[in-house]
Design an enzyme around this catalytic site. Sequence first.
Site, short mmCIF file in Angstrom:
data_model
loop_
_atom_site.label_atom_id
_atom_site.label_comp_id
_atom_site.label_asym_id
_atom_site.label_seq_id
_atom_site.Cartn_x
_atom_site.Cartn_y
_atom_site.Cartn_z
N SER A 139 0.83 -1.19 0.00
CA SER A 139 0.00 0.00 0.00
C SER A 139 0.88 1.26 0.00
O SER A 139 1.74 1.41 -0.87
CB SER A 139 -0.97 -0.05 1.18
OG SER A 139 -1.98 0.91 1.04
N GLU A 168 -9.23 -3.69 -6.92
CA GLU A 168 -8.89 -2.54 -6.09
C GLU A 168 -8.63 -1.29 -6.93
O GLU A 168 -8.12 -1.36 -8.04
CB GLU A 168 -7.72 -2.85 -5.19
CG GLU A 168 -6.40 -3.11 -5.87
CD GLU A 168 -5.30 -3.28 -4.84
OE1 GLU A 168 -4.99 -2.30 -4.13
OE2 GLU A 168 -4.75 -4.39 -4.76
N HIS A 203 -7.57 -4.90 -1.95
CA HIS A 203 -6.36 -4.24 -1.49
C HIS A 203 -5.53 -5.11 -0.53
O HIS A 203 -6.04 -5.62 0.46
CB HIS A 203 -6.75 -2.93 -0.80
CG HIS A 203 -5.60 -2.05 -0.47
ND1 HIS A 203 -4.76 -1.55 -1.43
CD2 HIS A 203 -5.14 -1.60 0.72
CE1 HIS A 203 -3.85 -0.81 -0.85
NE2 HIS A 203 -4.04 -0.82 0.45
#
Length: 152
Positions: free
Chosen positions: A27, A121, A151
């Site tokens: 991320s 995502e 995600h």
Amino acid sequence: LDDTVAAYRSVLADGLDASDVVLAGDSAGGGLVLATLLRLRDAGLPLPAAAACVSPWTDLTGSGESYRALEDEDPMLSKPVVDLVSTSYRAGTAPTDPYVSPLFGDLAGLPPVLLQVGSREILLSDAERFAEGLRRAGGTGVLEVWPGMVHV
């Protein structure tokens, strides 16, 4: 970013060879890994052997197509949340600065990068465009899109 570069310098100062180092993150951490590669290269430091990123956030402008196309598919992230976090994360830095949005950097000379991302995502286009940018710059970007995944 400064802390990450300092930690990398410390590892090298302790005698570990850069060719024995792989950076990894997910991320925002994936984006940080990629920004770190840019900063290390720009500082003339030896680069790690490779990097691996899961669901990397490479574009803090949120301009990728998947931000719109997958908005209803992504149960974890939304464009308004990403925009809010972007503002906080950047702390006044322009969203196109490559040290916060590595997608907008010069990607030449980077080590091989593995990018893994879910097909559902909103950060999908971040990974796709980064992998394509690496290839255009003459580097190696391996992109794996995991069907049905979200995600991270």
